[in-house]
Design a protein around this motif. Structure first.
Motif, PDB file in Angstrom:
ATOM      1  N   ALA A 100      17.034  72.205  23.397  1.00  0.00           N
ATOM      2  CA  ALA A 100      15.865  71.395  23.073  1.00  0.00           C
ATOM      3  C   ALA A 100      14.676  72.308  22.866  1.00  0.00           C
ATOM      4  CB  ALA A 100      15.574  70.398  24.199  1.00  0.00           C
ATOM      5  N   SER A 101      13.850  71.963  21.907  1.00  0.00           N
ATOM      6  CA  SER A 101      12.675  72.784  21.620  1.00  0.00           C
ATOM      7  C   SER A 101      11.513  71.895  21.213  1.00  0.00           C
ATOM      8  CB  SER A 101      12.971  73.796  20.500  1.00  0.00           C
ATOM      9  OG  SER A 101      13.322  73.123  19.304  1.00  0.00           O
TER      10      SER A 101
ATOM     11  N   GLY B 129       3.819  69.576  19.165  1.00  0.00           N
ATOM     12  CA  GLY B 129       4.260  68.510  18.280  1.00  0.00           C
ATOM     13  C   GLY B 129       5.506  67.843  18.837  1.00  0.00           C
ATOM     14  N   PRO B 130       6.330  67.235  17.988  1.00  0.00           N
ATOM     15  CA  PRO B 130       7.527  66.542  18.458  1.00  0.00           C
ATOM     16  C   PRO B 130       8.610  67.508  18.930  1.00  0.00           C
ATOM     17  CG  PRO B 130       7.430  66.525  16.073  1.00  0.00           C
ATOM     18  CD  PRO B 130       6.130  67.083  16.539  1.00  0.00           C
ATOM     19  N   SER B 131       9.520  66.988  19.732  1.00  0.00           N
ATOM     20  CA  SER B 131      10.634  67.791  20.229  1.00  0.00           C
ATOM     21  C   SER B 131      11.822  67.703  19.277  1.00  0.00           C
ATOM     22  CB  SER B 131      11.046  67.336  21.623  1.00  0.00           C
ATOM     23  OG  SER B 131      11.499  65.999  21.591  1.00  0.00           O
ATOM     24  N   GLU B 132      12.739  68.644  19.418  1.00  0.00           N
ATOM     25  CA  GLU B 132      13.925  68.690  18.582  1.00  0.00           C
ATOM     26  C   GLU B 132      15.108  69.127  19.430  1.00  0.00           C
ATOM     27  OE1 GLU B 132      15.304  70.689  14.323  1.00  0.00           O
ATOM     28  OE2 GLU B 132      13.787  71.680  15.557  1.00  0.00           O
TER      29      GLU B 132
ATOM     30  N   GLN C 226      21.378  61.298  20.464  1.00  0.00           N
ATOM     31  CA  GLN C 226      21.979  60.720  19.273  1.00  0.00           C
ATOM     32  C   GLN C 226      21.684  61.653  18.104  1.00  0.00           C
ATOM     33  OE1 GLN C 226      20.151  57.047  18.073  1.00  0.00           O
ATOM     34  NE2 GLN C 226      18.090  57.857  18.172  1.00  0.00           N
ATOM     35  N   GLY C 227      22.559  61.655  17.114  1.00  0.00           N
ATOM     36  CA  GLY C 227      22.306  62.567  16.015  1.00  0.00           C
ATOM     37  C   GLY C 227      23.300  62.447  14.891  1.00  0.00           C
ATOM     38  N   TRP C 228      23.381  63.509  14.108  1.00  0.00           N
ATOM     39  CA  TRP C 228      24.223  63.589  12.920  1.00  0.00           C
ATOM     40  C   TRP C 228      25.049  64.871  12.977  1.00  0.00           C
ATOM     41  CZ3 TRP C 228      23.990  59.454   9.652  1.00  0.00           C
ATOM     42  CH2 TRP C 228      22.837  58.673   9.674  1.00  0.00           C
TER      43      TRP C 228
ATOM     44  N   SER D 214      18.667  63.283  16.448  1.00  0.00           N
ATOM     45  CA  SER D 214      17.679  62.511  15.704  1.00  0.00           C
ATOM     46  C   SER D 214      16.971  61.582  16.677  1.00  0.00           C
ATOM     47  CB  SER D 214      18.361  61.700  14.594  1.00  0.00           C
ATOM     48  OG  SER D 214      17.436  60.878  13.915  1.00  0.00           O
ATOM     49  N   ASP D 215      15.703  61.803  16.886  1.00  0.00           N
ATOM     50  CA  ASP D 215      14.827  60.977  17.724  1.00  0.00           C
ATOM     51  C   ASP D 215      14.954  61.260  19.217  1.00  0.00           C
ATOM     52  OD1 ASP D 215      12.898  58.890  18.266  1.00  0.00           O
ATOM     53  OD2 ASP D 215      14.576  57.684  18.955  1.00  0.00           O
ATOM     54  N   ALA D 216      16.184  61.464  19.709  1.00  0.00           N
ATOM     55  CA  ALA D 216      16.320  61.560  21.160  1.00  0.00           C
ATOM     56  C   ALA D 216      17.403  62.540  21.569  1.00  0.00           C
ATOM     57  CB  ALA D 216      16.641  60.179  21.740  1.00  0.00           C
ATOM     58  N   ALA D 217      17.064  63.464  22.464  1.00  0.00           N
ATOM     59  CA  ALA D 217      18.036  64.361  23.101  1.00  0.00           C
ATOM     60  C   ALA D 217      17.398  64.883  24.379  1.00  0.00           C
ATOM     61  CB  ALA D 217      18.417  65.511  22.177  1.00  0.00           C
ATOM     62  N   GLU D 218      17.977  64.548  25.503  1.00  0.00           N
ATOM     63  CA  GLU D 218      17.383  64.889  26.793  1.00  0.00           C
ATOM     64  C   GLU D 218      18.477  65.251  27.798  1.00  0.00           C
ATOM     65  OE1 GLU D 218      14.147  64.966  27.083  1.00  0.00           O
ATOM     66  OE2 GLU D 218      13.467  63.748  25.385  1.00  0.00           O
ATOM     67  N   LEU D 219      18.074  65.935  28.863  1.00  0.00           N
ATOM     68  CA  LEU D 219      18.982  66.199  29.974  1.00  0.00           C
ATOM     69  C   LEU D 219      19.002  64.969  30.875  1.00  0.00           C
ATOM     70  CD1 LEU D 219      20.778  68.355  31.298  1.00  0.00           C
ATOM     71  CD2 LEU D 219      18.789  69.028  32.671  1.00  0.00           C
TER      72      LEU D 219
END
Length: 240
Positions: free
Chosen positions: A29-30, A49-52, A102-104, A127-132
């Motif tokens: 995550a960044s 900015g937003p996370s990735e 969630q993602g691609w 995409s939109d969400a990735a967390e521990l």
């Protein structure tokens, strides 16, 4: 303090357990940092900015079997984001940490050289969400109503929502199964937080709890079956 060995790691991509095909795995995550340094500064200054998020994994290519290739093809063909779970300590115990999102499918690469095994590499872009987060239901077969034990994953309530994932790898017999994520302030009285769409076959689901929503301290999974049969699934939840 207890450390874990990498061999215990497991990976779920949508409804597929791909652990048997992999040798390595990881999640990252960044934050997008914009440089706003001006002439009068001696050090750089950034605004956030937003996370990735991303998940990466690699294993060995088996030319005699199309199983892993078929999974990759199915993921590539999906027209909506699908959930993933990267569990460094394995998905066999409730409360284990996992990288959830969630993602691609971003990339699939097969590579080989003289004198070395052919490898297969898969990259997933969140995409939109990735967390521990934490595992609320371990990946195992169930034949009756039940619930997981309460998980105190951070010692306090949070107030920024979260994401819940459901991975159903096998399903037979039942008319339907309803799976929920519940939360509690005291690990005794639980209320519904997420209700997944009733399951009627192998599938995957992701549900987002809106930002600014309070998620109480304790979490658990609950499932209610209709009919008789067997269902194999895992549930994860990550706070934001």
């Amino acid at each position: 303090m207890a450390f874990g060995h990498g061999r215990k790691g497991r990976v779920l991509l949508a409804r597929y357990d791909v652990s048997a095909y992999l040798q390595s795995y990881g999640g990252s995550a960044s934050l997008d940092l914009a440089d706003v340094t001006t002439l009068t500064k001696n050090s750089k200054v950034f605004v956030v900015g937003p996370s990735e998020g991303k998940a990466q994994m690699s294993g060995f290519y088996d030319p005699a079997s199309n199983a892993f290739n078929d999974i990759v093809a199915a993921l590539k063909a999906k027209t909506a984001e699908w959930p993933f779970m990267v569990a460094a300590a394995g998905y066999g115990s409730i409360g284990n940490r996992a990288y959830i999102g969630q993602g691609w499918l971003e990339g699939y690469e097969i590579a080989g050289s003289v004198g070395d095994a052919v490898t297969a590499k898969v990259d997933v872009h969140a995409s939109d969400a990735a967390e521990l987060g934490v595992i609320l239901a371990d990946l195992s077969a169930r034949t009756a109503n039940g619930n997981g034990t309460g998980v105190d994953d951070q010692g306090a309530a949070s107030s920024n929502g979260g994401i819940a994932t459901l991975h159903v790898t096998a399903f037979s017999g039942f008319t339907s199964v309803t799976v929920k994520v519940q939360h509690s302030t005291d690990n005794s009285t639980f209320a519904d937080l997420v209700t997944f769409t009733a399951v009627t076959g192998a599938t995957e689901q992701l549900s987002t709890v809106a930002e600014a929503t309070t998620v109480n301290r304790y979490l658990r999974a609950l499932w209610t079956v209709t009919g008789s049969g067997s269902i194999t699934f895992a549930v994860g939840f990550a706070r934001r």
